[in-house]
Design a protein around this motif. Structure first.
Motif, PDB file in Angstrom:
ATOM      1  N   ALA A 157     106.289 -22.185  65.979  1.00  0.00           N
ATOM      2  CA  ALA A 157     106.532 -21.370  65.149  1.00  0.00           C
ATOM      3  C   ALA A 157     105.046 -20.860  64.410  1.00  0.00           C
ATOM      4  CB  ALA A 157     108.042 -21.078  64.738  1.00  0.00           C
ATOM      5  N   LYS A 158     104.934 -19.595  64.401  1.00  0.00           N
ATOM      6  CA  LYS A 158     103.998 -19.389  63.693  1.00  0.00           C
ATOM      7  C   LYS A 158     104.815 -18.895  62.227  1.00  0.00           C
ATOM      8  CE  LYS A 158     100.161 -16.112  62.663  1.00  0.00           C
ATOM      9  NZ  LYS A 158      99.721 -15.054  64.013  1.00  0.00           N
ATOM     10  N   VAL A 159     104.538 -19.551  61.332  1.00  0.00           N
ATOM     11  CA  VAL A 159     105.315 -19.871  59.793  1.00  0.00           C
ATOM     12  C   VAL A 159     103.747 -18.741  59.541  1.00  0.00           C
ATOM     13  CG1 VAL A 159     105.821 -21.084  57.351  1.00  0.00           C
ATOM     14  CG2 VAL A 159     105.908 -21.864  59.944  1.00  0.00           C
ATOM     15  N   VAL A 160     104.960 -17.848  58.566  1.00  0.00           N
ATOM     16  CA  VAL A 160     103.978 -16.579  57.809  1.00  0.00           C
ATOM     17  C   VAL A 160     104.632 -17.066  56.529  1.00  0.00           C
ATOM     18  CG1 VAL A 160     102.637 -14.200  56.622  1.00  0.00           C
ATOM     19  CG2 VAL A 160     103.299 -15.257  60.067  1.00  0.00           C
ATOM     20  N   TRP A 161     102.965 -17.037  55.220  1.00  0.00           N
ATOM     21  CA  TRP A 161     103.462 -16.896  53.966  1.00  0.00           C
ATOM     22  C   TRP A 161     104.359 -15.486  53.208  1.00  0.00           C
ATOM     23  CZ3 TRP A 161     104.811 -21.020  51.213  1.00  0.00           C
ATOM     24  CH2 TRP A 161     105.317 -20.770  49.478  1.00  0.00           C
ATOM     25  N   VAL A 162     105.298 -14.983  53.238  1.00  0.00           N
ATOM     26  CA  VAL A 162     106.196 -14.015  53.094  1.00  0.00           C
ATOM     27  C   VAL A 162     105.960 -13.526  51.365  1.00  0.00           C
ATOM     28  CG1 VAL A 162     107.352 -11.587  53.091  1.00  0.00           C
ATOM     29  CG2 VAL A 162     106.509 -13.447  55.109  1.00  0.00           C
ATOM     30  N   ASP A 163     106.069 -12.299  50.468  1.00  0.00           N
ATOM     31  CA  ASP A 163     105.580 -11.782  49.438  1.00  0.00           C
ATOM     32  C   ASP A 163     107.268 -10.993  49.599  1.00  0.00           C
ATOM     33  OD1 ASP A 163     105.862  -9.987  47.354  1.00  0.00           O
ATOM     34  OD2 ASP A 163     104.088  -9.948  46.647  1.00  0.00           O
ATOM     35  N   ALA A 164     107.548 -11.519  48.620  1.00  0.00           N
ATOM     36  CA  ALA A 164     109.114 -11.541  48.659  1.00  0.00           C
ATOM     37  C   ALA A 164     109.923 -10.084  48.099  1.00  0.00           C
ATOM     38  CB  ALA A 164     110.400 -12.354  47.780  1.00  0.00           C
ATOM     39  N   LYS A 165     108.905  -9.012  46.987  1.00  0.00           N
ATOM     40  CA  LYS A 165     109.075  -8.401  46.813  1.00  0.00           C
ATOM     41  C   LYS A 165     108.181  -7.141  48.061  1.00  0.00           C
ATOM     42  CE  LYS A 165     108.184  -9.306  41.662  1.00  0.00           C
ATOM     43  NZ  LYS A 165     107.989  -8.705  40.694  1.00  0.00           N
ATOM     44  N   THR A 166     107.432  -7.381  48.796  1.00  0.00           N
ATOM     45  CA  THR A 166     106.838  -6.412  49.498  1.00  0.00           C
ATOM     46  C   THR A 166     107.353  -6.011  50.844  1.00  0.00           C
ATOM     47  OG1 THR A 166     104.595  -7.343  49.964  1.00  0.00           O
ATOM     48  CG2 THR A 166     104.600  -5.787  47.990  1.00  0.00           C
ATOM     49  N   GLU A 167     107.398  -7.849  50.913  1.00  0.00           N
ATOM     50  CA  GLU A 167     107.821  -7.931  52.060  1.00  0.00           C
ATOM     51  C   GLU A 167     107.168  -7.901  53.715  1.00  0.00           C
ATOM     52  OE1 GLU A 167     111.326  -5.526  53.362  1.00  0.00           O
ATOM     53  OE2 GLU A 167     113.086  -7.038  52.021  1.00  0.00           O
ATOM     54  N   LYS A 168     105.376  -8.833  52.629  1.00  0.00           N
ATOM     55  CA  LYS A 168     105.042  -8.241  53.705  1.00  0.00           C
ATOM     56  C   LYS A 168     104.046  -9.125  53.630  1.00  0.00           C
ATOM     57  CE  LYS A 168     103.602  -3.079  52.984  1.00  0.00           C
ATOM     58  NZ  LYS A 168     103.566  -2.726  54.729  1.00  0.00           N
ATOM     59  N   SER A 169     103.045 -10.598  54.455  1.00  0.00           N
ATOM     60  CA  SER A 169     102.248 -11.503  54.658  1.00  0.00           C
ATOM     61  C   SER A 169     101.334 -11.720  52.929  1.00  0.00           C
ATOM     62  CB  SER A 169     101.781 -11.408  55.924  1.00  0.00           C
ATOM     63  OG  SER A 169     100.391 -10.650  55.322  1.00  0.00           O
ATOM     64  N   ALA A 170     101.061 -12.468  52.389  1.00  0.00           N
ATOM     65  CA  ALA A 170     100.565 -12.812  51.274  1.00  0.00           C
ATOM     66  C   ALA A 170      99.880 -14.215  51.638  1.00  0.00           C
ATOM     67  CB  ALA A 170     100.859 -13.362  50.319  1.00  0.00           C
ATOM     68  N   PRO A 171      98.669 -14.251  51.295  1.00  0.00           N
ATOM     69  CA  PRO A 171      97.616 -15.473  51.351  1.00  0.00           C
ATOM     70  C   PRO A 171      98.298 -16.906  51.028  1.00  0.00           C
ATOM     71  CG  PRO A 171      96.141 -14.187  49.779  1.00  0.00           C
ATOM     72  CD  PRO A 171      98.077 -13.447  50.261  1.00  0.00           C
ATOM     73  N   LEU A 172      98.306 -18.023  51.588  1.00  0.00           N
ATOM     74  CA  LEU A 172      98.657 -18.974  51.322  1.00  0.00           C
ATOM     75  C   LEU A 172      98.348 -18.914  50.518  1.00  0.00           C
ATOM     76  CD1 LEU A 172      98.091 -21.187  55.198  1.00  0.00           C
ATOM     77  CD2 LEU A 172     100.590 -20.339  54.527  1.00  0.00           C
ATOM     78  N   PRO A 173      99.531 -19.860  49.184  1.00  0.00           N
ATOM     79  CA  PRO A 173      99.271 -20.490  47.726  1.00  0.00           C
ATOM     80  C   PRO A 173      97.785 -21.641  48.181  1.00  0.00           C
ATOM     81  CG  PRO A 173     101.498 -20.196  48.140  1.00  0.00           C
ATOM     82  CD  PRO A 173     100.683 -20.244  49.619  1.00  0.00           C
ATOM     83  N   ASP A 174      97.074 -21.749  47.041  1.00  0.00           N
ATOM     84  CA  ASP A 174      96.026 -22.525  47.156  1.00  0.00           C
ATOM     85  C   ASP A 174      96.752 -24.090  47.599  1.00  0.00           C
ATOM     86  OD1 ASP A 174      94.024 -20.886  46.601  1.00  0.00           O
ATOM     87  OD2 ASP A 174      94.156 -21.431  44.829  1.00  0.00           O
TER      88      ASP A 174
END
Length: 154
Positions: free
Chosen positions: A120-137
């Motif tokens: 599977a492809k795992v994407v970090w998502v911003d819950a408010k915008t429901e869009k991908s966000a940079p992986l946390p450092d």
């Protein structure tokens, strides 16, 4: 000569990060007498979630976290009850906001032969915008360290 699909190319860059053994239950089988295809995805999910929990890669206090954007499975042989399935989880290359998981499902009763492969492809998502966000450092650093361990062993 044909070019290999992108998922096959990433498999060569994989690093084993987690292994779990899951018992096959009688109820996992379908009318054909083998494990139902949806159960393979549950096996992969269980292994992936256990590993993500160990990595502390779960949703944060704001609800930002990992989301699966696609999942796939290639069925090689039918798993059957009674048996146990060993799920080996590997990671591929991390991108800006995502990373690939690759998984092998092996029959414990059949000398750990591979019965299915997926991921599977795992994407970090911003819950408010429901869009991908940079992986946390801290997550990116853990993934980088895991990949670096693989290169040192070669």
């Amino acid at each position: 000569m044909t070019q290999a699909p992108a998922t096959e190319t990433k498999v060569t860059e994989k690093k084993l990060v987690y292994t779990v053994t899951i018992p096959i239950r009688w109820g996992d089988m379908d009318a054909m007498g083998h494990v139902n295809n949806t159960v393979y995805f549950r096996f992969m999910e269980q292994a992936r979630i256990e590993w993500l929990s160990m990595l502390a890669c779960l949703p944060d206090e704001n609800g930002n976290g990992p989301v699966i954007v696609n999942a796939h499975c290639t069925f090689k042989k039918p798993l059957k009850y009674p048996d146990q399935v060993e799920v080996c989880t590997y990671i591929g290359t991390a991108g800006r906001s995502s990373f690939e998981t690759i998984q092998e499902m092996r029959s414990v009763n059949n000398n750990y032969a591979i019965y299915a492969e997926g991921g599977a492809k795992v994407v970090w998502v911003d819950a408010k915008t429901e869009k991908s966000a940079p992986l946390p450092d801290e997550i990116r650093q853990k993934l980088t360290e895991l990949k670096a361990e693989n290169k040192k062993k070669k």
